[in-house]
Design a protein around this motif. Structure first.
Motif, mmCIF file in Angstrom:
data_model
loop_
_atom_site.group_PDB
_atom_site.id
_atom_site.type_symbol
_atom_site.label_atom_id
_atom_site.label_comp_id
_atom_site.label_asym_id
_atom_site.label_seq_id
_atom_site.Cartn_x
_atom_site.Cartn_y
_atom_site.Cartn_z
ATOM 1 N N CYS A 1 1.044 -1.221 -0.017
ATOM 2 C CA CYS A 1 -0.007 0.036 0.065
ATOM 3 C C CYS A 1 0.877 1.132 -0.006
ATOM 4 C CB CYS A 1 -0.869 0.031 1.095
ATOM 5 S SG CYS A 1 -2.118 -1.312 1.203
ATOM 6 N N GLU B 1 -0.392 -7.249 -3.290
ATOM 7 C CA GLU B 1 -1.044 -8.081 -2.496
ATOM 8 C C GLU B 1 0.000 -9.279 -1.993
ATOM 9 O OE1 GLU B 1 -4.770 -9.858 -3.761
ATOM 10 O OE2 GLU B 1 -5.263 -7.937 -4.878
ATOM 11 N N ASN C 1 1.354 0.422 7.401
ATOM 12 C CA ASN C 1 0.991 -1.027 6.821
ATOM 13 C C ASN C 1 2.398 -2.013 6.740
ATOM 14 O OD1 ASN C 1 -1.351 -1.853 5.748
ATOM 15 N ND2 ASN C 1 -0.202 -2.337 3.855
ATOM 16 N N GLU D 1 -4.865 -3.109 11.119
ATOM 17 C CA GLU D 1 -4.445 -4.457 10.503
ATOM 18 C C GLU D 1 -3.862 -4.115 9.207
ATOM 19 O OE1 GLU D 1 -5.127 -7.495 11.615
ATOM 20 O OE2 GLU D 1 -5.968 -6.667 13.535
ATOM 21 N N LEU E 1 -3.608 -3.784 5.315
ATOM 22 C CA LEU E 1 -4.324 -3.650 4.166
ATOM 23 C C LEU E 1 -3.806 -4.077 2.887
ATOM 24 C CD1 LEU E 1 -5.511 0.132 4.891
ATOM 25 C CD2 LEU E 1 -6.599 -2.090 5.806
ATOM 26 N N THR F 1 -5.583 -4.804 -0.167
ATOM 27 C CA THR F 1 -6.261 -4.505 -1.393
ATOM 28 C C THR F 1 -6.930 -3.173 -1.375
ATOM 29 O OG1 THR F 1 -8.796 -4.999 -0.455
ATOM 30 C CG2 THR F 1 -7.253 -6.894 -1.357
ATOM 31 N N GLU G 1 -9.672 -2.050 -1.935
ATOM 32 C CA GLU G 1 -11.007 -1.851 -1.495
ATOM 33 C C GLU G 1 -10.928 -1.570 0.039
ATOM 34 O OE1 GLU G 1 -15.382 -4.528 -1.004
ATOM 35 O OE2 GLU G 1 -13.487 -5.359 -1.882
ATOM 36 N N ALA G 2 -10.253 -2.472 0.735
ATOM 37 C CA ALA G 2 -9.578 -2.415 2.179
ATOM 38 C C ALA G 2 -8.995 -1.106 2.552
ATOM 39 C CB ALA G 2 -8.513 -3.650 2.598
ATOM 40 N N LYS H 1 -11.670 1.411 2.385
ATOM 41 C CA LYS H 1 -12.913 1.400 3.431
ATOM 42 C C LYS H 1 -12.063 1.728 4.850
ATOM 43 C CE LYS H 1 -15.388 -2.166 6.147
ATOM 44 N NZ LYS H 1 -15.777 -3.464 6.324
ATOM 45 N N ALA H 2 -10.725 1.480 5.016
ATOM 46 C CA ALA H 2 -10.172 2.091 6.410
ATOM 47 C C ALA H 2 -10.155 3.599 6.331
ATOM 48 C CB ALA H 2 -8.559 1.395 6.218
#
Length: 555
Positions: A11, A23, A100, A151, A153, A155, A157-158, A161-162
């Motif tokens: 990230c 990923e 991250n 936590e 991340l 992706t 999307e994650a 959202k975060a």
């Protein structure tokens, strides 16, 4: 080389919605010592991206420096509090990239792996928790409120959202990470020997000091004083103030002639620094030298200089000196403040010892500046962020707010060790402070401890002009009234001492912010900063009276 260490990149542009995320393989546990070492050093390398910024954002927004005409547009915007989302120093993604990486490590390392009766990765686990907590403290100081993500991340999307979750402020962040770090307060830092001929132990944050900082910002002053004290007084590795100082040479005629600089800002005084690359070919070198100094790389155009306020604060101090006369008797002298070789030699000598400025004949083509400035606090291969004497000043701040102003003042004037505690802290405060001012009589004495004010103002312990503030007769009816009257005044003295000792190191803006928040007095920050160019900038002052403008806009 640090840049060659295996780097967890996840990230890298966390806050940018169009970023391409890396990923990781599922169940990719870090279960070998070599994996752990390379991963931890990869996080150290990631810290390089925010090292210079930590100093720049903490110093250029304070009242001790002002930008020069040669400063970049981005630096001028920082000093003027007009930073936008395109400013090169406003990249929140760099902080979350570090976080991250920390989250990934903490989730995937086999922290309970035991070999030869030793938990293999305990030290690395604690060190990475320290990096994560410190990075979040920077985020809270810079942006005010931020998402708290613990936590990894993996992706897009994650990540999105975060970033859309509820924001938390500095109190919540501090209290969260105080609890998170407490179990590791006694865990030693990793020891990887020397890396690039530098002791790797200095690459890691002392957990007790970080806990002290978190408690100080959270208003938990007894806890802050405890953590600072317990770090400084640890029997296995005590940290004293030392006796380094800037001083005048004198003669038998009692003349003050030459200032001598005996002030290290790295080496033994450094408790934690972010190592930068020795060779720019291999990664990130610090550029602070080129921002604060005249160098060949910037054609001698330094971008930042000391303000008149710093000069005035320095000059307002008195340099006191105990002179031994021919007959062996002692005489207390005060250095003159007029007809000196440099105006920076007036009063406290720390500015004069580290700062020099000279003007030569101008270059006929104007390509090279004819003004040459040097500030001897910067290194291209490291950014020092924790120094022993600055930690003592934070310890004094915590003690004072914990209701022990005599102990706090002793740190400034005498040094805090058993003989000075017995002499200058009364019995009632000794009982109240208890173990918070308990130092080993063998490890701490007048041979290795001094009042921080003596770093630049001579024999502060003999200076009758530098004294404990006392209320006028009838102004305080009880002992507690006296203490309540003294606490804000001692705090002002501590903040002034922090300016004299820590100028240009990146602390000043946040020190002013911390006191302004504590007192709910935005003018404590707004007034001095609005005068950074010599006179009050009414527009800037009005801007800073609104706390929302203390923070950078989140990209």
């Amino acid at each position: 080389m640090l840049a060659a260490a295996l780097l967890l990149t996840g990230c890298a542009d966390l806050m940018e919605t169009d970023s391409e995320l890396v990923e990781y393989e599922k169940d990719n546990h870090l279960d070998s010592p070599s994996d752990s070492v390379y991963s931890v050093m990869g996080i150290v390398y990631k810290l390089q991206t925010i090292a210079d910024r930590t100093v720049i954002l903490g110093e250029l927004r304070g009242d001790l420096t002002t930008v020069q005409a040669a400063a970049s547009k981005d630096l001028k915007a920082i000093a003027n509090f007009t930073v936008d989302t395109e400013n090169a120093y406003n990249r929140i993604s760099d902080y979350y990239a570090i976080i991250n990486n920390c989250n990934y490590f903490l989730t995937n390392v086999k922290k309970d792996l035991v070999r030869h009766d030793r938990t293999v990765f305990e030290r690395e686990y604690a060190a990475v928790k320290g990096f994560r907590a410190w990075t979040y403290l920077q985020l809270a100081q810079i942006y005010g409120e931020v998402p708290l993500v613990t936590e990894p991340l993996l992706t897009e999307e994650a990540a999105q959202k975060a970033m859309n979750q509820e924001l938390v402020g500095i109190n919540e962040i501090c209290n969260y990470f105080i609890d998170d770090l407490k179990p590791y307060v006694d865990t030693p830092v990793p020891g990887y020997g020397n890396i690039d001929e530098r002791p790797s132990k200095k690459f890691f944050i002392p957990i007790r000091v970080l806990l002290g900082d978190l408690c100080l910002w959270a208003g938990r002053y007894d806890d802050a004083a405890m953590y600072y004290h317990d770090y400084l007084s640890l029997r296995t590795s005590p940290v004293t103030t030392g006796t380094f100082h800037a001083y005048w040479d004198d003669t038998d005629t009692k003349e003050f002639r030459i200032v001598r600089d005996n002030l290290p800002y790295s080496g033994s005084e450094c408790l934690w620094s972010i190592p930068m690359e020795i060779n720019g070919f291999y990664g990130i070198q610090s550029n602070l030298v080129n921002i604060f100094n005249s160098t060949s790389q910037n054609m001698q155009f330094a971008q930042v200089q000391p303000t008149q306020q710093l000069r005035d604060l320095s000059a307002a101090s008195d340099y006191c000196y105990v002179h031994t006369k021919v007959d062996g008797s002692l005489d207390t002298l005060y250095a003159p403040k007029e007809n000196l070789a440099k105006s920076e030699y007036r009063g406290d000598l720390r500015l004069g010892a580290l700062y020099s400025n000279s003007v030569t004949s101008p270059d006929r083509f104007g390509r090279v500046s004819n003004e040459f400035q040097t500030i001897d606090k910067f290194f291209s291969d490291e950014v020092v962020l924790y120094r022993a004497n600055m930690i003592y000043l934070r310890y004094a701040e915590a003690l004072n707010r914990a209701g022990c102003p005599q102990s706090a003042f002793a740190i400034l004037k005498y040094g805090l060790y058993p003989d000075m505690v017995a002499k200058y802290v009364d019995s009632l405060e000794q009982v109240k402070a208890g173990t918070l001012i308990d130092f080993d009589v063998i490890l701490f004495d007048n041979e290795n401890t001094q009042g921080i004010h003596s770093r630049g103002s001579g024999n502060a312990e003999c200076d009758t002009l530098y004294r404990m503030p006392m209320p006028a007769a009838g102004e305080a009816a009880t002992r507690q009234d006296t203490i309540n009257w003294q606490i804000p005044r001692i705090e002002d003295m501590i903040i002034n001492e922090m300016a004299l000792e820590g100028a240009f190191e990146g602390y000043r803006y946040y020190d002013l912010m911390r006191i302004a928040l504590r007192r709910n007095a935005p003018e404590y920050l707004a007034d001095p900063i609005s005068k950074q160019n010599g006179k009050v900038d009414d527009t800037l002052r009005a801007r800073l009276m609104d706390k929302k403008n203390w923070y950078l806009p989140r990209p």
